[in-house]
Design an enzyme around this catalytic site. Structure first.
Site, PDB file in Angstrom:
ATOM      1  N   ASP A 165       0.021  -1.267   0.032  1.00 26.87           N
ATOM      2  CA  ASP A 165       0.184   0.026  -0.089  1.00 26.87           C
ATOM      3  C   ASP A 165       0.685   1.381  -0.046  1.00 26.87           C
ATOM      4  O   ASP A 165       0.851   2.413   1.058  1.00 26.87           O
ATOM      5  CB  ASP A 165      -0.766   0.073   0.411  1.00 26.87           C
ATOM      6  CG  ASP A 165      -2.158   0.694   1.185  1.00 26.87           C
ATOM      7  OD1 ASP A 165      -1.945   1.453  -0.152  1.00 26.87           O
ATOM      8  OD2 ASP A 165      -2.325   1.031   1.614  1.00 26.87           O
ATOM      9  N   ILE A 166       2.043   0.973  -0.949  1.00 24.36           N
ATOM     10  CA  ILE A 166       2.518   2.572  -1.302  1.00 24.36           C
ATOM     11  C   ILE A 166       1.840   2.999  -1.708  1.00 24.36           C
ATOM     12  O   ILE A 166       1.050   3.818  -2.430  1.00 24.36           O
ATOM     13  CB  ILE A 166       4.027   2.345  -2.581  1.00 24.36           C
ATOM     14  CG1 ILE A 166       4.797   1.264  -1.418  1.00 24.36           C
ATOM     15  CG2 ILE A 166       4.843   4.205  -2.228  1.00 24.36           C
ATOM     16  CD1 ILE A 166       5.834   0.413  -2.178  1.00 24.36           C
TER      17      ILE A 166
END
Length: 236
Positions: A94-95
């Site tokens: 979940d960058i």
């Protein structure tokens, strides 16, 4: 019962991920300290407090981030992601700008590596957490292979596009619309969003955002080499 099995799986996953996170010590990763359960059966996860702002807040405040400072930040975050990958085969999952903190000393720190996925582990019924604005096409299609960091590399590219261009690569209000754009729409060249971006940087970001994982850099070492080479060229 199924509920108890699901609970046991959740608890096992929680502590596994907490242990993985606590084992990571890197200047650009928010340090995880401890995880446990209170006598009241409340699970907790303690981590370093970072006073400052998120990268998303900075982009909104400034409009976009200039090339030099932005590349310094990109190199630090890619180095943190490479550290997790080399050490434990961790992917982040979940960058996004909201998961990057900038402290009062202008140091950047990657958040939520405690929710990282360990490549060798699998969980029945595992939910994939997506932020559509930064999600790789293979994640959207549910075809992401375990032990592959290239979906993270795509999300990193989408983060850099937002950082340097001032808006995500495929903006939209509705998740389904945004995901369809990731899957099918050609990328608008970064220099059309922000003309001050050097062509070589725009080309690198476009490579990170290739819809086919095989056309992206193979791993974080390759990403770091490109970023450092670009940073060096800009200072010569």
């Amino acid at each position: 019962s199924d509920d108890r099995a699901a609970d046991a799986e959740f608890v096992g996953r929680f502590f596994n991920e907490a242990r993985a996170a606590a084992a990571l010590t890197h200047p650009h990763i928010i340090q995880a300290y401890d995880a446990g359960v209170t006598p009241e059966q409340v699970y907790y996860f303690a981590m370093e407090y970072v006073e400052g702002e998120t990268l998303l807040q900075r982009i909104r405040r400034l409009g976009f981030v200039r090339t030099g400072p932005g590349l310094d930040l990109a190199i630090d975050i890619a180095d943190a992601l490479n550290y997790g990958w080399q050490r434990q085969r961790l992917t982040h999952g979940d960058i996004k700008p909201e998961n990057i903190m900038i402290n009062r000393s202008e140091e950047c720190k990657l958040a939520d590596f405690g929710l990282a996925k360990v490549a060798e582990h699998d969980y029945e019924g595992q939910d994939i957490m997506l932020t559509p604005l930064y999600a790789a096409p293979e994640m959207i299609r549910g075809e992401h292979a375990k032990g592959d960091c290239r979906a993270d590399i795509y999300s990193f590219g989408a983060t850099l596009y937002h950082l340097f261009g001032g808006s995500p690569p495929f903006p939209g209000k509705r998740a389904q619309e945004v995901m369809q754009r990731h899957l099918h729409e050609p990328l608008e060249p970064l220099r059309q969003r922000q003309a001050a971006v050097p062509q070589r940087l725009a080309d690198l970001v476009a490579t990170l955002l290739a819809k086919d994982p095989a056309e992206r850099p193979a791993d974080w070492e390759a990403v770091l080499r490109s970023l450092r080479s670009l940073r060096q060229a800009l200072t010569e």
